[in-house]
Design a protein around this motif. Sequence first.
Motif, PDB file in Angstrom:
ATOM      1  N   THR A  47       0.918  -1.021   0.000  1.00 19.70           N
ATOM      2  CA  THR A  47      -0.150  -0.068   0.127  1.00 19.70           C
ATOM      3  C   THR A  47       0.996   1.399   0.038  1.00 19.70           C
ATOM      4  O   THR A  47       2.061   1.227   0.359  1.00 19.70           O
ATOM      5  CB  THR A  47      -0.922   0.002   1.122  1.00 19.70           C
ATOM      6  OG1 THR A  47      -0.087   0.116   2.295  1.00 19.70           O
ATOM      7  CG2 THR A  47      -1.775  -1.007   1.418  1.00 19.70           C
ATOM      8  N   GLY A  97      -1.187  -8.736   3.736  1.00 17.02           N
ATOM      9  CA  GLY A  97      -2.656  -8.390   3.374  1.00 17.02           C
ATOM     10  C   GLY A  97      -2.979  -9.212   2.197  1.00 17.02           C
ATOM     11  O   GLY A  97      -2.156 -10.293   1.793  1.00 17.02           O
ATOM     12  N   PRO A  98      -4.045  -9.064   1.557  1.00 19.26           N
ATOM     13  CA  PRO A  98      -4.545  -9.989   0.667  1.00 19.26           C
ATOM     14  C   PRO A  98      -3.451  -9.964  -0.600  1.00 19.26           C
ATOM     15  O   PRO A  98      -2.801  -9.011  -0.973  1.00 19.26           O
ATOM     16  CB  PRO A  98      -5.708  -9.036   0.061  1.00 19.26           C
ATOM     17  CG  PRO A  98      -6.338  -8.407   1.203  1.00 19.26           C
ATOM     18  CD  PRO A  98      -4.826  -7.938   1.995  1.00 19.26           C
ATOM     19  N   ARG A 152      -0.118  -8.674  -0.194  1.00 19.42           N
ATOM     20  CA  ARG A 152       0.173  -7.037  -0.091  1.00 19.42           C
ATOM     21  C   ARG A 152       1.025  -6.742   1.171  1.00 19.42           C
ATOM     22  O   ARG A 152       0.484  -7.040   2.343  1.00 19.42           O
ATOM     23  CB  ARG A 152      -1.115  -6.410  -0.064  1.00 19.42           C
ATOM     24  CG  ARG A 152      -1.023  -4.902  -0.446  1.00 19.42           C
ATOM     25  CD  ARG A 152      -2.245  -4.217  -1.021  1.00 19.42           C
ATOM     26  NE  ARG A 152      -3.129  -4.316   0.282  1.00 19.42           N
ATOM     27  CZ  ARG A 152      -4.527  -4.528  -0.002  1.00 19.42           C
ATOM     28  NH1 ARG A 152      -4.866  -4.630  -1.192  1.00 19.42           N
ATOM     29  NH2 ARG A 152      -5.285  -4.822   1.044  1.00 19.42           N
ATOM     30  N   GLN A 206       1.332  -4.231   4.011  1.00 18.81           N
ATOM     31  CA  GLN A 206       0.436  -3.190   4.508  1.00 18.81           C
ATOM     32  C   GLN A 206       1.137  -2.545   5.723  1.00 18.81           C
ATOM     33  O   GLN A 206       2.416  -2.774   6.142  1.00 18.81           O
ATOM     34  CB  GLN A 206      -0.874  -3.668   5.071  1.00 18.81           C
ATOM     35  CG  GLN A 206      -1.471  -4.392   3.839  1.00 18.81           C
ATOM     36  CD  GLN A 206      -3.164  -4.587   4.338  1.00 18.81           C
ATOM     37  OE1 GLN A 206      -3.723  -4.267   3.332  1.00 18.81           O
ATOM     38  NE2 GLN A 206      -3.452  -4.874   5.401  1.00 18.81           N
TER      39      GLN A 206
END
Lengths: 338, 427, 336
Positions: free
Chosen positions: B128, B149-150, B153, B155
């Motif tokens: 992100t 993360g999904p 990812r 974060q």
Amino acid sequence: MADAATDTNTPYAIRTYSPQRLKDALHKMFLIRKFEEGAEDSYTRGLIHGTMHLSIGQEASAVGSCMSLSDEDKITSTHRGHGHCVAKDADLGKMFAEFFGKETGYCKGRGGSMHIADPSRGNLGANGIVGGGLPIAVGAALSAKRLGTGAVTVCFFGDGANNEGAFHESLNMAAVWKLPVVFVCENNRYGMSTSTARSTAVKQIAERAAAYSMPGVTVDGNDFSAVTEAVDAAVARARRGEGPSLVENMTYRWRGHSKSDRNRYRTKEEIAEWMERDPIVAMSKLLVDHKILTEAEVGALEEDAARIIREAIDFAAASPDPKIEEATRDVYTEGAAA
Amino acid sequence: MPIEVIMPKVDMDMAKGKIVTWHVSEGDTVTKGEPLFDIETDKAAMEVEAADSGILHHAVPEGTDVPIGKPVAWLYAEGEEVGDPPAGLAPAEPDAPAVKDDPAPRADAPRPGATRREPDAGEKQRATPRARALARDGGVDIDAIAGTGPRGRVQAGDVAALLDRGPAQLGAATFRAETGPLSVTRSKGGTGTPVVMIHGFASDATSWAPLEAHLKHRPVIRIDLPGHGKSPKLKVASFAALLQEVRRTFDDLNLDQAHLIGHSLGGALALGIADTRARGIASLTLIAPAGLGPDIDGAALSGICRASRAESLGPWLRRLVADEDIITDSYVRLAMAGRSDPNLRAAQSAMADTLFPDGVQAVDLRAALDRLTPPARIIWGKRDAIIPWRHALRAPGRVALHLFDGIGHMPQIECAEEVGVLLRSQI
Amino acid sequence: MNAQTRTEMRELSYAEAIREAMDIALASDDRVILMGEDIGVYGGAFQVTGDLVEKYGTDRVMDTPISELGGAGVAVGAALTGLKPIFEFQFSDFAALAMEQIVNQAAKVRYMLGGSVSVPLVMRFPAGSGTGAAAQHSQSIEAWLGHVPGLKVVQPSTPEDVKGMLLAALEDPDPVMIFEHKILYKMKGHVPEGHYTTPIGKAAIRRAGKDLTIVATSLMVHKALAAAETLGPEGIDVEVIDLRTIRPMDRETVLASVRKTGRLICVYEGVKTLGVGAEISAMVAESDAFDFLDAPIVRLGGAECPIPYNPELEKAVVPQVPDILDAARNLAEGRI
């Protein structure tokens, strides 16, 4: 002259207006002609980047329709609006400067040919949308009535606009509310290439007035006196609070619709025939015949108009361009809330 | 439109390869991921998997040399008309760059058996904007962070957690985590009780090839460890977690009985599986297994993980064997090509840090060895420089010991034939 | 203090608040006129003008013919020449008939004429779905007008704001478009007495929170607040921003919130694609607040279809509280 003022065989304009006003009117007609020719010449020289809609041949309609208006009275105009501006006493230098896209122009170079306006003279502006000015004129008349200013609005529009919904809505509301507005249709027979015969169900646009319960007259738009007589009567009626009228000035544009026009919808013969009926020649003859001007004086007026236009073009050419960083100025009122 | 199968470029110097064996017969159906053919170059031999599914036709005869990128066969769809070979077509990767003089392995070079470009292994780290900003400000390499993360990812929390751990932990122990099941590959042919093989740390399933040559009579099943070979780069929190993952993969094979072979770390895992799945284990073979003592050459492990080019990898690879001459320059380059993905190296570094902290074997399976009930043997080279062969002496009497003189940490390669013959007699 | 206490207590409906604003304006400024279809004795299609015609007469509360284009143009012309018209569209959908005058004339006249005139025009647009009026009487077209430089476009969500913003619009020299969600007309809320203005171009933080930001418009503000109340006990602390004005948009309030929470949901009733949410999202993505995003931006907007008649379909095509709850949970719990 005293006799002429009452002699009904004497044309209305001669009877009604002073020699000086008539001379001024012819001078304005020359100014319009020279303005349009100067604009055309400037375009040819590459000094103007936009298109233009020239009103050569329609000078009597523009000037004649504004004879009884003061600076308090309003006009709304059309894409073919240079003549209306001149008739409403616009500054030629500022007009050309706008045409050239200069900061000194009426719209500071933001509007161009189709948006020249001079609110200080009651000119609410030309309009790039066919029929766009009609409701606005009715709104101006509403203001005049509501605020009791006594002002009348003359709403110029072309034959093309008579088939827009805005035309019908505007005439209807003006009539319903008895507003002081005069709808002046400059019928030059073509909306771009489409003739009124092919586009309009009635023979004369003035017939539409009946649908909105207002007077409607058709006059020779190249006859200055005829135009003046019809519009003056409508203006007087409006001032008396009797509501709107529709005047149809039959006229002709010598040039094409715009610079892109290849004139495929009219014959050379038709154009030549209308050029024989040059409103400026007719007006000059009228004033010479009534001994208001001599031929030489007419020539001097034309010469003077040409000089003014030359100076206007020089002023425009020498004027500064707007600043790029100010391109978004005047979208909103400076310092306004929010 | 049939799908082209090409001669893959598997080595930098490779201009052509020889088709040694087809694992699928002409007219038979092959499923994507199954072994399709073996190739041999002047430097290496390897198995190539099918990159697509289909019915095999127009396969070039075994023994044929084929230039890289040229078709070796065509896969047809069910019911698709098979005419003449669609010859004259350009190689599948006409824009594949010439890499002959390229000093570094290229992630975008065609993979073995690939007929079309696969996703770029160097795909940008998912993160992100806030995580990137935090990493930027904290002086952390975002690409080296495992995202929670999904789709993996990174974060803000991932970066914050890392920054909390302090700068000493940054780098080696961080990688971009993935999810998914472990890679399982199978040989063609063979009957009877299958052989399940678990490779060692920093290796992969292909390392079994020399030994497999002697076990063709049995079906062979190979498991790639997390972060190795074709398996996803899972986050591995402990040996127990790793064992759980591999055991789940073993369980999913659904075998009544299996011969289990593990090497080094794979040996420890095989022992761990045998400890809990004793009834399903026909026999257990531990080759230089981990888990039987604290000593291990931590420098070699981290050196292999760190090496980003052949020059730095070579010395550590040579430490694996007794006879350094068998680790040729081209062997090293080939090995490096398989380790060109920095995220793979980072994942292995993280695993090494977890399993062998400070160069010590954190896991102790001696009790499991004592408990062991299936027939078992330990094979070790007495010149093993990675794990001392003397760990073998911990074994209880019912476990057979096969100790080879003059052999290092890789008996299954260094003396593949001897080990193979030994195993064949018992498996 | 007593008077003030009474003021604090006073509640009006959203429609009453608009009427009160217009009443104050008509009483205090002769130049103000109301124009629209059936706004006189009928009281307006939604009874917003109510009995104002009785108080101010038909000259100042003018029923227009059913002529949206002409009526809007008359309002533009009147605004250009000294009046301050408040023009009511019966439904915002009918503005499509008047787009020429709104977009080509009202919005552009000042600029085209180099700043020599202004158009102090207020237009009111009853908007939105939820009344079973189907596709031509339920749209949310504010983004259409939000795309036009020269216009100001507001979407007040409370009775207090709609009164204050209408009075602010009347003080504004430029054309202001007020979108009033029809479902809000009956909503009651505190409305201060007398004249006051609510700034155009300034968003309001309706609920402070730290975990994620919801920027909502009009009716959606209330749905977002309802969702936020449910999410609070779940440990998801939502900040709800009522955008109030979509042109000019309050950058700073939105960006400051996103910098704080790192997560953004835009909730609006207009069609999702190329709508208000796209502008909010782009504004964040183009700003320094981008660096603070810790998850993708989520837009909840109207479905890609006209508003259907069937009540269940009608609900389904615009964001509802459960949609906001789902999006917020997915975002807060790291599923998207």
